[in-house]
Write a protein that holds these residues in place. Structure first.
Motif, PDB file in Angstrom:
ATOM      1  N   ARG A 314      29.972  41.821  39.938  1.00 35.48           N
ATOM      2  CA  ARG A 314      30.633  43.140  39.518  1.00 35.48           C
ATOM      3  C   ARG A 314      30.451  43.482  38.026  1.00 35.48           C
ATOM      4  O   ARG A 314      30.593  44.621  37.758  1.00 35.48           O
ATOM      5  CB  ARG A 314      32.586  42.456  39.631  1.00 35.48           C
ATOM      6  N   LEU A 317      28.614  46.717  38.315  1.00 31.33           N
ATOM      7  CA  LEU A 317      29.291  47.828  38.544  1.00 31.33           C
ATOM      8  C   LEU A 317      29.898  48.339  37.255  1.00 31.33           C
ATOM      9  O   LEU A 317      29.965  49.465  37.076  1.00 31.33           O
ATOM     10  CB  LEU A 317      30.524  47.231  39.587  1.00 31.33           C
ATOM     11  N   CYS A 337      33.325  43.935  32.525  1.00 33.52           N
ATOM     12  CA  CYS A 337      34.240  43.524  33.990  1.00 33.52           C
ATOM     13  C   CYS A 337      35.310  42.740  33.817  1.00 33.52           C
ATOM     14  O   CYS A 337      35.356  41.678  33.326  1.00 33.52           O
ATOM     15  CB  CYS A 337      33.294  43.011  35.171  1.00 33.52           C
ATOM     16  N   ILE A 338      36.620  43.271  34.123  1.00 31.16           N
ATOM     17  CA  ILE A 338      37.770  42.586  33.840  1.00 31.16           C
ATOM     18  C   ILE A 338      38.364  41.694  34.760  1.00 31.16           C
ATOM     19  O   ILE A 338      39.464  41.232  34.828  1.00 31.16           O
ATOM     20  CB  ILE A 338      38.938  43.528  33.137  1.00 31.16           C
ATOM     21  N   ALA A 339      37.567  41.641  36.055  1.00 39.76           N
ATOM     22  CA  ALA A 339      37.651  40.681  37.079  1.00 39.76           C
ATOM     23  C   ALA A 339      39.023  41.302  37.742  1.00 39.76           C
ATOM     24  O   ALA A 339      39.790  40.370  38.232  1.00 39.76           O
ATOM     25  CB  ALA A 339      37.983  39.370  36.629  1.00 39.76           C
ATOM     26  N   CYS A 340      39.619  42.240  37.510  1.00 40.32           N
ATOM     27  CA  CYS A 340      40.762  42.796  38.279  1.00 40.32           C
ATOM     28  C   CYS A 340      40.582  42.896  39.825  1.00 40.32           C
ATOM     29  O   CYS A 340      41.578  42.911  40.490  1.00 40.32           O
ATOM     30  CB  CYS A 340      41.259  44.037  37.957  1.00 40.32           C
ATOM     31  N   ASN A 341      39.519  43.120  40.384  1.00 35.23           N
ATOM     32  CA  ASN A 341      39.184  43.276  41.715  1.00 35.23           C
ATOM     33  C   ASN A 341      39.597  44.616  42.274  1.00 35.23           C
ATOM     34  O   ASN A 341      39.742  44.959  43.577  1.00 35.23           O
ATOM     35  CB  ASN A 341      39.859  42.331  42.720  1.00 35.23           C
ATOM     36  N   GLN A 342      40.313  45.553  41.350  1.00 33.34           N
ATOM     37  CA  GLN A 342      41.324  46.697  42.087  1.00 33.34           C
ATOM     38  C   GLN A 342      40.384  47.793  42.701  1.00 33.34           C
ATOM     39  O   GLN A 342      40.731  48.240  43.670  1.00 33.34           O
ATOM     40  CB  GLN A 342      42.021  47.357  40.803  1.00 33.34           C
ATOM     41  N   ALA A 343      39.090  47.959  41.985  1.00 35.31           N
ATOM     42  CA  ALA A 343      38.438  49.115  42.462  1.00 35.31           C
ATOM     43  C   ALA A 343      37.339  48.536  43.292  1.00 35.31           C
ATOM     44  O   ALA A 343      36.333  49.304  44.097  1.00 35.31           O
ATOM     45  CB  ALA A 343      37.992  49.878  41.455  1.00 35.31           C
ATOM     46  N   CYS A 344      37.002  47.290  43.328  1.00 44.03           N
ATOM     47  CA  CYS A 344      35.657  46.888  43.991  1.00 44.03           C
ATOM     48  C   CYS A 344      36.360  45.975  45.150  1.00 44.03           C
ATOM     49  O   CYS A 344      36.622  46.596  46.227  1.00 44.03           O
ATOM     50  CB  CYS A 344      34.959  45.903  43.368  1.00 44.03           C
ATOM     51  N   THR A 355      34.084  50.958  44.040  1.00 42.44           N
ATOM     52  CA  THR A 355      33.991  51.633  42.697  1.00 42.44           C
ATOM     53  C   THR A 355      34.125  50.740  41.721  1.00 42.44           C
ATOM     54  O   THR A 355      34.449  49.334  41.954  1.00 42.44           O
ATOM     55  CB  THR A 355      34.256  52.866  42.491  1.00 42.44           C
ATOM     56  N   CYS A 356      34.805  51.000  40.211  1.00 40.62           N
ATOM     57  CA  CYS A 356      34.860  50.035  39.305  1.00 40.62           C
ATOM     58  C   CYS A 356      36.129  50.774  38.485  1.00 40.62           C
ATOM     59  O   CYS A 356      36.053  52.082  37.994  1.00 40.62           O
ATOM     60  CB  CYS A 356      33.841  49.526  38.329  1.00 40.62           C
ATOM     61  N   LEU A 357      37.055  50.027  38.256  1.00 41.95           N
ATOM     62  CA  LEU A 357      38.211  50.437  37.481  1.00 41.95           C
ATOM     63  C   LEU A 357      37.776  51.000  36.188  1.00 41.95           C
ATOM     64  O   LEU A 357      38.000  52.069  35.573  1.00 41.95           O
ATOM     65  CB  LEU A 357      39.534  49.319  37.245  1.00 41.95           C
ATOM     66  N   VAL A 358      36.807  50.162  35.422  1.00 42.87           N
ATOM     67  CA  VAL A 358      36.272  50.694  34.043  1.00 42.87           C
ATOM     68  C   VAL A 358      35.484  51.453  34.129  1.00 42.87           C
ATOM     69  O   VAL A 358      34.923  52.107  32.946  1.00 42.87           O
ATOM     70  CB  VAL A 358      36.131  49.298  33.190  1.00 42.87           C
TER      71      VAL A 358
END
Ligand code: FAD
Ligand code: NAP
Ligand code: SF4
Length: 674
Positions: A314, A317, A337-344, A355-358
């Motif tokens: 991640r 990404l 990577c803030i390890a949120c998993n939201q966009a991946c 994709t990636c939130l950040v």
């Protein structure tokens, strides 16, 4: 003092490759192959990471046989007719100066297809399909299929293969007794259970030259009942070395494990003890993985002798230039990577593409270019939340002159509340990244500057972008002026003291975050022993699967009761891969949750509400409103009257279903269009 990355930046030889540094991009499912122009997209995605100087790229998993695909649309490499696309991908990475290894993954009983197979019968709780047990001959055929795919990968121009033996996929299902009840040569004793991966590596080795890397990803801690002990893992690692693996990558836990392994609540480098166990067992290089998102952490793992390399999936990404920025000593500019998993992961598990939130460019390299604009304009951006920040940085990178106005004394907007929630500490990194980018791009930042319409009318900007965010929605409930009523802003931003009995109204992301915050538990993500204790991980690795009984929770600091009007279970829309962690923690702390309620009134006694035709009261010291948000458009009328042309982004544009992912994506896309 500047940090030294002497270990991380030192070269290492793996088979025929000399890697210039120890940073590797781990394998990820992206589902990019489901979009238009998939080969072009995958080539651009990987090549961009190679340009960013990552030493080695591991592709997402390719199945060796049709029944081993993750889902119907997942990729397969079993025939020379598929080679052309792989030649293009490998060549694109080589042109960019990188190296690329194809991962071979047989999904076993995790395959979301009715064809799925496993060592033994028995459905996984995370799949709707039940697997068929492979016959002995079929197991040997599968060994041969792995070797055939490896030979194809060699032909396509890859630098090696990684054989996926962890995370609960087929190979791991053979090695762990919990999913292997076979009575043939592939079941029973440890020697028999690891025979499948040993034979795969031997068969692959026999088909490819010594210069072609054979990497094996071993499950260093299964985190499922009746998984391997640490001693068994060590024996298994030695067997893989003897079978001919050039390097071991490490996997942590199975997808169905009840212990979080990569979410933001997991401390960085939490799994070092399991990786060290593998490293101590073998002479070949070992790679650490999971929750390594920072070059300092990576350097320390190598210095401490935990591993020789680090695999980061991640984080690549989030920032394709992770390795390059580390080499240049610009680690402050890494988009972490803030390890949120939201966009991946959450998107992958919802059958969307990653994709990636950040970093909304991840996987969208063809759609969101990194190029300069045709002309330089003067742009005013109002609001330094994620939308305003992402817009300002991308517009400045395009060559525009940007002034960013922020009413408060700091940048970040609502991220400043998010970062205070236990398990969301990583949001600090996003704010640090934005700060470093403001300096790099020369954006003129005006803090403590609440903009009025006339300010924008008088200063001659070519473009005005409004990113003024949201304000809390105040519902209509009798007694809202009672002193015990607070909003989430009072709690998370103003730090108002909250009593022992708390009603939380609204159970969206913010309601859950406020509940977590009010539990008052220690920050697990910053304390490895606390994290391991609360999730029942055996740090001595003596117990099967590395599991022990979780530590008994201390009594909850408060009595918390969450409410929502919808008659459905609370937290239904939390992140697919992280919501369960939050819900498990709140359950342990005996937080009550009631849906289908009608709010009657708030008074000295507390919250009066109706549910199932019955009137009830929750005696509360405080009632915290987390009842959604509305766009902050306070500048709209004034700007209209003064005839100032403007565009809205982020929460100011649309508050419904707003999150930082949407805010950053929308802002970035608008900036590159100017
Ligand atoms: P905001 O972040 O609201 O920023 C707007 C900015 O504009 C503010 O800084 C404000 O001071 C400034 N401003 C307003 N008016 C003016 C003016 N006239 N002049 C100058 N400046 C002005 N999202 C996720 O994706 N994942 C999460 O895990 C997550 N967790 C969250 C947890 C909490 C507790 C909260 C509160 C939110 C969370 N969010 C999360 C939501 C996310 O923070 C928001 O969606 C995002 O911040 C919205 O970005 P924005 O830039 O549109 O607005
Ligand atoms: P939300 O998810 O829209 O939830 C709002 C809650 O308020 C709902 O539970 C809703 O439930 C209730 N509500 C709405 N209108 C109401 C009214 N008039 N009266 C009483 N209750 C009302 O919004 P949020 O929690 O404010 O979060 C804002 C955004 O931030 C979200 O879109 C979310 O994506 C993002 N965020 C994300 C995370 C994350 O971890 N990914 C964390 C925090 C925030 P009922 O209508 O059923 O009562
Ligand atoms: Fe990391 Fe979140 Fe981006 Fe996934 S979406 S790569 S977890 S920052």
């Amino acid at each position: 003092m500047t940090a030294s990355f002497s270990q991380l930046l030192s070269p290492i030889k793996i088979a025929g490759m000399t890697l210039p540094n120890r940073m590797v991009m781990g394998a990820m499912h992206t589902r990019l192959e489901t979009l238009d122009r998939p080969i072009e997209r995958l080539s651009a995605f990987y090549a961009r990471r190679a340009e960013g100087e990552i030493a080695l790229i591991l592709t997402g998993g390719y199945a060796p046989v049709p029944e081993g695909v993750m889902e119907d649309v997942a990729p397969l490499l079993n025939s020379s007719s598929q080679l052309q696309e792989h030649r293009e991908i490998a060549a694109a990475v080589h042109r960019a100066g990188g190296r690329i290894v194809l991962q071979i993954l047989h999904a076993g009983r995790y395959a979301r297809t009715p064809l799925c197979v496993a060592p033994s019968e028995g459905k996984s709780r995370i799949n709707i399909f039940a697997p068929r047990a492979l016959s002995t001959q079929e197991v040997w055929d599968t060994v041969a299929a792995f070797a055939h795919t490896a030979a194809l990968a060699y032909e396509a121009g890859y630098d090696g293969v990684e054989i996926m033996g962890s995370e609960g996929y087929l190979v791991n299902e053979f090695t762990a007794a919990t999913t292997n009840q076979r009575t043939d040569e592939f079941g029973g004793s440890l020697e028999n259970r690891i025979r499948f991966p040993v034979e795969i590596v031997k068969a692959v080795r026999a088909k490819v030259p010594a210069s072609f890397a054979v990497i094996y990803r071993i499950s260093s801690i299964d985190l499922v009942e009746n998984g391997m002990t640490g001693a068994e893992v060590a024996q298994y690692a030695r067997a893989m070395e003897l079978a001919g693996a050039d390097m071991l990558n490490t996997g942590i836990g199975w997808h169905e494990s009840g212990v979080p392994t990569i979410a933001a609540s997991v401390p960085r480098a939490a799994w070092a003890h399991a990786v060290r166990n593998v490293k101590q067992a073998v002479g070949i290089p070992v790679m650490a993985s999971n929750r390594i998102n920072d070059p300092l952490v990576a350097e320390q793992l190598i210095r401490d002798g935990v591993a020789d390399l680090v695999s980061m999936a991640r984080p690549l990404l989030a920032d394709p230039d992770f390795a390059k920025k580390t080499r240049l000593g610009r680690q402050d500019e890494i988009n972490t990577c803030i390890a949120c998993n939201q966009a991946c992961l959450d998107r992958i598990f919802s059958e969307q593409t990653a994709t990636c939130l950040v970093n909304p460019r991840a996987g969208r390299e063809l759609d969101i270019p990194e190029t300069k604009g045709a002309s330089s304009r003067r742009i005013a951006v109002v609001g330094a939340g994620p939308a305003g920040l992402a817009f300002a940085i991308n517009a400045a990178d395009r060559g525009h002159r940007v002034t960013l106005f922020e009413a408060s004394a700091q940048i970040g907007g609502q991220l400043n509340m998010a970062k205070r929630v236990p398990g969301k500490n990583e949001f600090n990194e996003l704010i640090r990244y934005f700060s470093a980018q403001i300096k790099r791009t020369g954006i003129e930042l005006k803090l403590s500057s609440r903009v009025r319409p006339e300010d924008l009318a008088q200063s001659g900007f070519d473009e005005v972008i409004l990113a003024t965010g949201v304000i809390p929605r105040i519902p209509e409930i009798q007694g809202l002026d009672h002193p015990k009523v607070l909003s989430y802003v009072d709690v998370l931003e103003k730090g108002v003291a909250v009593g022992q009995r708390v009603a939380i109204l609204g159970a969206g992301g913010i309601g859950f975050d406020v509940a977590e915050y009010l539990l008052g538990d220690p920050e697990e993500s910053l304390d490895i022993p606390v994290f391991m204790g609360s999730w029942g991980v055996d740090r001595t690795l003596q117990q099967p699967g590395g599991l022990i009984r979780p530590a008994l929770p201390k009594g909850p600091a408060r009595k918390i009761h969450m409410f929502q009007r919808k008659a459905e279970s609370l937290g239904k829309n939390l992140g697919k891969t992280t919501g369960w962690i939050l819900k498990a923690r709140l359950r342990r702390a005996q937080v009550e949750m009631t849906g289908g309620v009608t709010y009657r009134r708030i008074d000295d006694q507390g919250l009066h509400y109706g549910v199932n035709g019955e009137d009830r009261v929750f005696e509360a010291d405080h009632v915290v409103l987390c009842t959604g948000q509305l766009s902050n458009r306070s500048l709209a009328d004034g700007l209209k009257q003064l005839g100032v042309r403007h565009q809205w982004i982020g929460g100011a544009d649309q508050a419904a279903e707003l999150d930082a992912l949407r805010a950053i994506d929308q802002a970035t896309r608008l900036a590159v269009s100017l």
